[in-house]
Write a protein that holds these residues in place. Sequence first.
Motif, mmCIF file in Angstrom:
data_model
loop_
_atom_site.group_PDB
_atom_site.id
_atom_site.type_symbol
_atom_site.label_atom_id
_atom_site.label_comp_id
_atom_site.label_asym_id
_atom_site.label_seq_id
_atom_site.Cartn_x
_atom_site.Cartn_y
_atom_site.Cartn_z
ATOM 1 N N PHE A 87 1.111 -1.021 -0.101
ATOM 2 C CA PHE A 87 0.000 0.145 -0.068
ATOM 3 C C PHE A 87 0.872 1.401 -0.011
ATOM 4 C CE2 PHE A 87 -2.408 3.456 2.241
ATOM 5 C CZ PHE A 87 -3.573 3.237 1.452
ATOM 6 N N ASN A 88 1.772 1.127 0.745
ATOM 7 C CA ASN A 88 2.720 2.530 1.009
ATOM 8 C C ASN A 88 3.501 2.765 -0.372
ATOM 9 O OD1 ASN A 88 2.100 3.076 3.673
ATOM 10 N ND2 ASN A 88 3.770 1.945 4.399
ATOM 11 N N LEU A 89 3.985 1.784 -0.962
ATOM 12 C CA LEU A 89 4.701 1.688 -2.204
ATOM 13 C C LEU A 89 3.725 2.210 -3.279
ATOM 14 C CD1 LEU A 89 7.407 1.590 -3.369
ATOM 15 C CD2 LEU A 89 6.985 -0.668 -3.950
ATOM 16 N N ALA A 90 2.638 1.711 -3.344
ATOM 17 C CA ALA A 90 1.524 2.028 -4.263
ATOM 18 C C ALA A 90 1.186 3.458 -4.292
ATOM 19 C CB ALA A 90 0.075 1.398 -4.126
ATOM 20 N N VAL A 91 1.100 4.131 -2.786
ATOM 21 C CA VAL A 91 0.763 5.455 -2.876
ATOM 22 C C VAL A 91 1.926 6.362 -3.236
ATOM 23 C CG1 VAL A 91 0.252 7.236 -1.087
ATOM 24 C CG2 VAL A 91 -0.884 5.001 -0.925
ATOM 25 N N VAL A 114 16.849 -0.326 1.470
ATOM 26 C CA VAL A 114 16.049 0.184 0.544
ATOM 27 C C VAL A 114 16.521 1.526 -0.330
ATOM 28 C CG1 VAL A 114 13.502 0.877 0.048
ATOM 29 C CG2 VAL A 114 14.044 -1.181 1.668
ATOM 30 N N LYS A 115 16.286 1.427 -1.464
ATOM 31 C CA LYS A 115 16.842 2.554 -2.292
ATOM 32 C C LYS A 115 15.701 3.865 -1.851
ATOM 33 C CE LYS A 115 18.185 0.108 -6.245
ATOM 34 N NZ LYS A 115 17.908 -0.213 -7.773
ATOM 35 N N PHE A 131 10.547 7.649 -9.190
ATOM 36 C CA PHE A 131 9.689 7.725 -8.027
ATOM 37 C C PHE A 131 10.460 7.773 -7.016
ATOM 38 C CE2 PHE A 131 8.721 3.437 -8.773
ATOM 39 C CZ PHE A 131 8.885 2.899 -7.710
ATOM 40 N N GLU A 132 10.065 8.806 -5.837
ATOM 41 C CA GLU A 132 10.990 8.756 -4.561
ATOM 42 C C GLU A 132 10.246 7.679 -3.543
ATOM 43 O OE1 GLU A 132 12.052 11.768 -0.754
ATOM 44 O OE2 GLU A 132 10.930 12.386 -2.832
ATOM 45 N N ILE A 133 11.070 6.964 -2.659
ATOM 46 C CA ILE A 133 10.598 6.125 -1.712
ATOM 47 C C ILE A 133 10.618 6.764 -0.527
ATOM 48 C CG2 ILE A 133 10.504 3.775 -0.707
ATOM 49 C CD1 ILE A 133 11.860 2.770 -3.338
ATOM 50 N N THR A 134 9.502 7.237 0.267
ATOM 51 C CA THR A 134 9.600 7.913 1.526
ATOM 52 C C THR A 134 9.867 7.035 2.563
ATOM 53 O OG1 THR A 134 7.154 7.531 1.924
ATOM 54 C CG2 THR A 134 7.720 9.344 0.785
#
Length: 158
Positions: A87-91, A114-115, A131-134
């Motif tokens: 879910f987090n990665l989808a958002v 994790v990158k 995309f950025e991964i928060t």
Amino acid sequence: MGSEQTFAVGWLDVVYCVTNMRLVSRLGEEVGGQNMPTANLPAIRACRPAWNKGRLIGQKRPLLPKHVWAIRVRLEIAGNHRDLALFNLAVDSKLRGCDLVKLKVVDVYASGQVKERASIIQSKTQRSVRFEITEGTRKSLSRWMEEPLMVGSEFLWP
């Protein structure tokens, strides 16, 4: 036999055999001959209403931030690490579902962590998306990567 559907035709309930293109009554008697052309079929109406009758169709409104946070909190409380990371990665990525489930571990994970940013090619448009991964997503992804199911896995969502 092929797939069958039941329809109500006047006073007679009819089972329509799609593969054989013939009508059979409930008693097993054939109605209208073996190779009955579709133009001679009786008027057939469905026994039940359509599943989406009266519902809104088309594009749905986006989730509000309070709804996103409510989903995250419920997934965290349930201890569902996989679904929380998904879910987090989808958002974060705003990827289509087909691209999201095709992600591999090497797309988001390198040298034991994790990158911060990831780049993939979309299957529909064949364009590269970056995309950025928060931070919160990185934590949930690293927690998911520690699960026993992920040991030696090539794909991110096995």
